[in-house]
Design an enzyme around this catalytic site. Structure first.
Site, PDB file in Angstrom:
ATOM      1  CG  ASP A  34      -2.171   0.832   1.058  1.00 36.94           C
ATOM      2  OD1 ASP A  34      -3.249   0.221   0.928  1.00 36.94           O
ATOM      3  OD2 ASP A  34      -2.098   2.086   1.022  1.00 36.94           O
ATOM      4  CG  ASN A  87      -8.307  -3.991  -2.691  1.00 34.20           C
ATOM      5  OD1 ASN A  87      -9.537  -3.996  -2.762  1.00 34.20           O
ATOM      6  ND2 ASN A  87      -7.643  -3.291  -1.778  1.00 34.20           N
ATOM      7  CE1 TYR A 153     -13.813   3.562  -7.822  1.00 32.31           C
ATOM      8  CE2 TYR A 153     -15.999   2.933  -8.563  1.00 32.31           C
ATOM      9  CZ  TYR A 153     -14.905   2.712  -7.753  1.00 32.31           C
ATOM     10  OH  TYR A 153     -14.895   1.647  -6.889  1.00 32.31           O
ATOM     11  CE  LYS A 157     -12.725   0.357  -9.207  1.00 36.68           C
ATOM     12  NZ  LYS A 157     -11.619  -0.412  -8.622  1.00 36.68           N
ATOM     13  CB  ILE A 186     -17.953  -2.540   0.560  1.00 35.87           C
ATOM     14  CG1 ILE A 186     -18.296  -3.401  -0.676  1.00 35.87           C
ATOM     15  CG2 ILE A 186     -17.471  -3.414   1.725  1.00 35.87           C
ATOM     16  CD1 ILE A 186     -19.418  -4.396  -0.524  1.00 35.87           C
TER      17      ILE A 186
HETATM   18  P1  NAD Z   1     -10.160   2.057   0.858  1.00 40.06           P
HETATM   19  O1  NAD Z   1      -9.999   3.488   0.532  1.00 40.06           O
HETATM   20  O2  NAD Z   1     -10.501   1.644   2.251  1.00 40.06           O
HETATM   21  O3  NAD Z   1      -8.861   1.225   0.439  1.00 40.06           O
HETATM   22  C1  NAD Z   1      -8.131   1.503  -0.708  1.00 40.06           C
HETATM   23  C2  NAD Z   1      -6.684   1.266  -0.381  1.00 40.06           C
HETATM   24  O4  NAD Z   1      -5.918   1.494  -1.571  1.00 40.06           O
HETATM   25  C3  NAD Z   1      -6.150   2.224   0.695  1.00 40.06           C
HETATM   26  O5  NAD Z   1      -5.442   1.515   1.676  1.00 40.06           O
HETATM   27  C4  NAD Z   1      -5.240   3.171  -0.088  1.00 40.06           C
HETATM   28  O6  NAD Z   1      -4.155   3.664   0.682  1.00 40.06           O
HETATM   29  C5  NAD Z   1      -4.782   2.256  -1.211  1.00 40.06           C
HETATM   30  N1  NAD Z   1      -4.292   3.017  -2.359  1.00 40.06           N
HETATM   31  C6  NAD Z   1      -4.861   4.080  -2.957  1.00 40.06           C
HETATM   32  N2  NAD Z   1      -4.081   4.533  -3.956  1.00 40.06           N
HETATM   33  C7  NAD Z   1      -2.984   3.735  -3.980  1.00 40.06           C
HETATM   34  C8  NAD Z   1      -1.825   3.697  -4.773  1.00 40.06           C
HETATM   35  N3  NAD Z   1      -1.596   4.615  -5.746  1.00 40.06           N
HETATM   36  N4  NAD Z   1      -0.910   2.729  -4.542  1.00 40.06           N
HETATM   37  C9  NAD Z   1      -1.098   1.832  -3.544  1.00 40.06           C
HETATM   38  N5  NAD Z   1      -2.181   1.824  -2.745  1.00 40.06           N
HETATM   39  C10 NAD Z   1      -3.112   2.773  -2.973  1.00 40.06           C
HETATM   40  O7  NAD Z   1     -11.253   1.534  -0.161  1.00 40.06           O
HETATM   41  P2  NAD Z   1     -11.963   0.121  -0.364  1.00 40.06           P
HETATM   42  O8  NAD Z   1     -13.390   0.393  -0.367  1.00 40.06           O
HETATM   43  O9  NAD Z   1     -11.398  -0.918   0.508  1.00 40.06           O
HETATM   44  O10 NAD Z   1     -11.522  -0.141  -1.880  1.00 40.06           O
HETATM   45  C11 NAD Z   1     -10.773  -1.217  -2.328  1.00 40.06           C
HETATM   46  C12 NAD Z   1     -11.113  -1.489  -3.783  1.00 40.06           C
HETATM   47  O11 NAD Z   1     -12.482  -1.856  -3.875  1.00 40.06           O
HETATM   48  C13 NAD Z   1     -10.940  -0.269  -4.692  1.00 40.06           C
HETATM   49  O12 NAD Z   1     -10.395  -0.678  -5.931  1.00 40.06           O
HETATM   50  C14 NAD Z   1     -12.356   0.214  -4.885  1.00 40.06           C
HETATM   51  O13 NAD Z   1     -12.517   0.915  -6.091  1.00 40.06           O
HETATM   52  C15 NAD Z   1     -13.105  -1.088  -4.870  1.00 40.06           C
HETATM   53  N6  NAD Z   1     -14.523  -0.967  -4.564  1.00 40.06           N
HETATM   54  C16 NAD Z   1     -14.942  -0.414  -3.380  1.00 40.06           C
HETATM   55  C17 NAD Z   1     -16.298  -0.306  -3.138  1.00 40.06           C
HETATM   56  C18 NAD Z   1     -16.846   0.278  -1.857  1.00 40.06           C
HETATM   57  O14 NAD Z   1     -18.036   0.562  -1.804  1.00 40.06           O
HETATM   58  N7  NAD Z   1     -16.063   0.462  -0.822  1.00 40.06           N
HETATM   59  C19 NAD Z   1     -17.223  -0.743  -4.089  1.00 40.06           C
HETATM   60  C20 NAD Z   1     -16.760  -1.303  -5.271  1.00 40.06           C
HETATM   61  C21 NAD Z   1     -15.399  -1.399  -5.503  1.00 40.06           C
END
Ligand code: NAD
Length: 250
Positions: A34, A87, A153, A157, A186
């Protein structure tokens, strides 16, 4: 998954952290990567409760050198890479397509699509050396349908699903499976940052879009990721698995 190695990007919080823990609970050694070093250390602490080996790597997936280093360190320490969960991702600014900034577009695509592509390149190289492997990319319900004021976004995706399917057919005969998980909304820091879970009216509106009548939990997504990565899904490849409480079925 004993003696196997799982790499999870974006493992400092949310879905990535839960996924790292879920892989460890199945016995896999885990590489957590990360950009956020402080939160990554918290994930490492949680993983220390499991009886597996851990490698923590600070990596910004918008930087190819960081990605190369992340995979190289994995292979140096463990001698192999079996599972990769791509992720890490960001939500980006909120504006309609006509008003969206070009810089904002570049930032989101750079991490959510270009970054995932480069991760896959290096992971595939390591997996080909193994003769097997399984990649799970984290797309979204917004890889299936549109959503107002999130053009970058949504495009990133959707693009990631195309990339997933392409790599799946390219490497199926070489023992590498490539799938995607597409979560609904989520409860993670991403939704807090977007003001979705911090504003009750917005939260209730988003909940109403899910027939399940609630938001998802990171653990529910992590379990789907680990299943897709595992041998239990040995004939599944190129699949965009919805974990969305019925959002897209509506
Ligand atoms: P989150 O913000 O809690 O976690 C994302 C993580 O990615 C963080 O720890 C952040 O520091 C890290 N990150 C961001 N940019 C980065 C980079 N350039 N290099 C390395 N790490 C980086 O969000 P989340 O909800 O856990 O999201 C995880 C994945 O799930 C994402 O791809 C997001 O698009 C996808 N997603 C989330 C949801 C939701 O509702 N939370 C829904 C659909 C998809």
């Amino acid at each position: 998954m004993k003696n196997k190695v799982a790499l999870v990007t974006g493992a400092a919080t949310g879905i990535g952290r839960e996924t790292a823990i879920a892989f460890a609970k199945k016995g896999a050694n885990v590489v957590i990567a990360d950009i956020n070093k402080k939160q990554l250390a918290e994930t490492e602490k949680l993983l220390n409760e499991e009886e597996v080996e851990i490698l923590s790597v600070k990596a910004d997936i918008s930087n190819e050198e960081d990605i190369r280093n992340m995979v190289e360190k994995t292979v140096q320490k463990f001698g192999r890479l079996d599972f990769a969960c791509n992720n890490a991702g960001i939500g980006g600014e909120s504006a309609t397509t006509g008003e969206y900034s070009t810089e904002g577009w570049d930032k989101v695509l750079n991490i959510n699509l270009r970054g995932q592509f480069i991760c896959m390149k290096y992971e595939i190289e390591a997996m080909l050396d193994n003769g097997s492997g399984s990649i799970v990319n984290i797309s979204s319900i917004l890889g299936h349908v549109g959503f107002t004021e999130a053009p970058a976004y949504v495009a990133s995706k959707h693009g990631l699903l195309g990339l997933t399917k392409t790599a799946a057919i390219e490497y199926a005969s070489q023992g590498i499976r490539v799938n995607a998980v597409c979560p609904g909304f989520i409860e993670t820091p991403m939704l807090e940052d977007a003001g979705i879970t911090t504003d009750e009216e917005t939260k209730q509106h988003i909940i109403s879009l899910h027939p399940a009548g609630r938001l998802g939990k990171p653990r529910e997504v992590a379990d789907a990721i680990v299943w897709l990565a595992s041998d239990e899904a040995s004939f599944v490849t190129g699949h965009p698995l919805l974990v969305d409480g019925g959002y897209v079925a509506r």
